[in-house]
Design an enzyme around this catalytic site. Structure first.
Site, short mmCIF file in Angstrom:
data_model
loop_
_atom_site.label_atom_id
_atom_site.label_comp_id
_atom_site.label_asym_id
_atom_site.label_seq_id
_atom_site.Cartn_x
_atom_site.Cartn_y
_atom_site.Cartn_z
N LEU A 82 1.31 -14.69 3.14
CA LEU A 82 1.97 -13.46 2.70
C LEU A 82 1.72 -12.39 3.75
O LEU A 82 0.58 -11.97 3.95
CB LEU A 82 1.43 -13.04 1.32
CG LEU A 82 1.61 -14.10 0.22
CD1 LEU A 82 0.79 -13.75 -1.01
CD2 LEU A 82 3.08 -14.28 -0.14
N ASN A 83 2.78 -11.98 4.43
CA ASN A 83 2.63 -11.15 5.63
C ASN A 83 3.43 -9.85 5.52
O ASN A 83 3.93 -9.34 6.51
CB ASN A 83 3.09 -11.97 6.86
CG ASN A 83 2.80 -11.28 8.17
OD1 ASN A 83 1.68 -10.82 8.40
ND2 ASN A 83 3.80 -11.18 9.04
N GLN A 159 11.05 -11.05 2.48
CA GLN A 159 11.18 -10.87 1.04
C GLN A 159 12.21 -9.78 0.79
O GLN A 159 12.72 -9.16 1.72
CB GLN A 159 9.82 -10.53 0.42
CG GLN A 159 9.21 -9.22 0.84
CD GLN A 159 7.85 -8.99 0.19
OE1 GLN A 159 6.86 -8.89 0.87
NE2 GLN A 159 7.79 -8.91 -1.13
N GLY A 188 6.45 -6.84 -4.13
CA GLY A 188 5.26 -7.64 -4.46
C GLY A 188 5.47 -9.11 -4.12
O GLY A 188 6.60 -9.55 -3.92
N GLY A 218 -2.37 -13.09 3.78
CA GLY A 218 -2.59 -13.12 5.21
C GLY A 218 -3.95 -12.61 5.63
O GLY A 218 -4.45 -12.94 6.71
N LYS A 361 -9.94 -6.18 3.05
CA LYS A 361 -9.13 -5.07 2.54
C LYS A 361 -9.59 -3.73 3.12
O LYS A 361 -8.84 -2.78 3.15
CB LYS A 361 -9.23 -4.99 1.00
CG LYS A 361 -8.86 -6.27 0.26
CD LYS A 361 -7.39 -6.56 0.36
CE LYS A 361 -7.00 -7.79 -0.44
NZ LYS A 361 -5.66 -8.28 -0.08
#
Length: 473
Positions: A82-83, A159, A188, A218, A361
């Site tokens: 997921l980038n 997306q 999302g 990612g 994060k």
């Protein structure tokens, strides 16, 4: 809303772009309509119906068996990262995946190195897919050119791009297809399923004989391909496996698997009634949380998308945008890929070691993954054997360390933390070379003051406050 979306579609001048855009607006309208229905019915979880998952709904990783068919099974696998995220929360411009995390390598470099090693080791051809957002697509396209000579096929797709809506009128912010960027949002990672199908990438994977997609964030450096989980999925015929790991006090807000009305579901803190939030945070009642490392059957995705059967819980996310001199409240309606678990047959969780969950994060996380706690092996971070069986140290860095550039300024050399349990640093604190931190170390510098931790210092179970500057002479 329908009229406003039709008007938006009329503003598209490129005839090749129009069908995809109309598709996206139809998907958004279905999401919006569900949001209104949920809002009207006060669709919340009935706490009394929540049960702990049964033994076959949550399996321990230690119970999984190795297989002799690793190379054969890898021919059925594709990996997706997921980038779509930007590095703005860490003060960076552009895709988060290009932040340098270890030995000059970015998140993306490490993912590529891991899969390249896998392909060499097993003489396989596992492809890497990146799901970008409109925020990260152009930059990522430039970056992946450097992998052309590598033993890996990297494919990207986007997306959806959905319109933000005004909080008061619930009408779309953008007035035309090419309205300013902050009028739109990526909805999302729950959007993965439709985007994979509509981009044509899912059919392309099926045509190659791929059956299983391993999905992860990612920025999770622990999410490497694990052939034991792949073998287990193929043997059991499960359409969806979610990797869970033991919950600690630092993970109390993470989503957890439950049994609800006889089916496996993901319970997120946003769905929990206020009076039960403390119950949700309990480590005794809910022992595991979702790592967002997911193994999903590609044919099942195709079937469910074609049937419009995936209805994941909607997460309304409130933001503000500036128009003229005014700040205006807007909503973006998002879904999470983990919430779709209840739509797949044989879906269950596998409780994996904590080492498979290493997200970055914040700069506190960055300190952890850059430290001597880990070493790099074929693009994967491996925990130093000295720390085996122990929880990772809890690291809390103050606002002075929020941006990567500030973090690098204050901590230009990584301290040794093999024996560290807890670290808190706030204020204008600078760490010298070859500093060792052990046990619990708390360094608090008041406003207007400065603390320089000298080269070669060993701090063990100490609280440092006040002012400390050592001048070289």
């Amino acid at each position: 809303m329908r009229n406003a979306l039709n008007h938006l579609a009329d503003t598209v001048t490129d005839k090749e772009v129009q069908p995809r855009f109309e598709n996206e607006m139809d998907s958004f309208f279905a999401l919006f309509r569900r949001y209104l229905v949920d809002k009207a019915s006060g669709n919340s979880v009935d706490w009394d119906k929540i049960k702990s998952p049964s033994a076959d709904e949550v399996v321990k990783y230690s119970q999984l068996e190795s297989s002799a068919d690793d190379s054969e099974n890898l021919a059925k696998l594709a990996v997706l990262k997921l980038n779509g995220g930007l590095g703005t929360s860490m003060g960076c411009v552009g895709p988060k995946s290009v932040i340098e995390v270890r030995d000059g390598n970015t998140f993306l470099d490490l993912s590529v190195r891991q899969i390249e090693h896998l392909n060499r080791k097993y003489d396989a051809d596992v492809p890497l897919l990146l799901m970008n957002s409109f925020n990260t697509d152009a930059d990522t396209a430039k970056i992946i050119k450097k992998y052309q000579g590598h033993r890996i096929r990297v494919k990207t797709f986007n997306q959806s791009r959905f319109p933000r809506i005004y909080k008061d009128s619930l009408l779309p912010v953008p007035q035309s297809f090419d309205d300013e960027l902050d009028s739109w949002y990526p909805p999302g990672h729950g959007d993965l399923f439709e985007s994979l199908v509509h981009s044509g990438e899912l059919d392309a994977l099926l045509a190659q004989g791929r059956e299983i997609l391993f999905v992860s964030n990612g920025d999770n450096l622990g999410a490497t391909v694990d052939t034991k989980i792949l073998n287990h999925m193929l043997e059991t015929g499960a359409e969806y496996i979610m990797e869970l790991t033991d919950k600690t006090r630092a993970d109390v807000k993470g989503g957890t698997l439950i049994n609800y009305n006889g089916e496996v579901r993901l319970l997120e803190i946003a769905q929990v009634p206020k009076e039960h939030v403390e119950d949700f945070k309990s480590i005794k009642k809910f022992k595991y949380f979702n790592t967002n490392n997911l193994w999903i059957n590609l044919r099942a995705i195709k079937r469910l998308v074609e049937q419009n059967a995936i209805e994941s819980e909607i997460i309304p996310n409130q933001k503000t945008i500036v128009r003229g001199k005014d700040e205006i409240s807007v909503l973006q309606l998002e879904t999470a890929v983990g919430a779709a678990i209840r739509h797949f047959e044989g879906a269950h969780g596998v409780v994996v070691p904590r080492s498979r969950f290493l997200p970055v994060k914040t700069c506190s996380d960055l300190l952890l993954v850059k430290s001597d706690l880990f070493y790099l092996e074929h693009g994967a971070l491996k925990l130093d054997p000295v720390r085996e069986g122990y929880a990772n140290p809890l690291i809390k860095l103050g606002s002075d360390f929020k941006k990567v550039s500030n973090f690098q300024h204050h901590i230009p050399h990584m301290p040794k933390i093999l024996e560290l349990d807890h670290l808190t640093i706030t204020g204008n604190v600078n760490i010298g070379r070859n500093v060792t931190l052990k046990g619990t170390v708390i360094i608090v510098c008041n406003d207007g003051q400065r603390i320089d931790v000298p080269n070669g210092s060993v701090l063990e179970n100490v609280v440092v406050t006040g002012n400390l500057t050592i001048l070289e002479h």
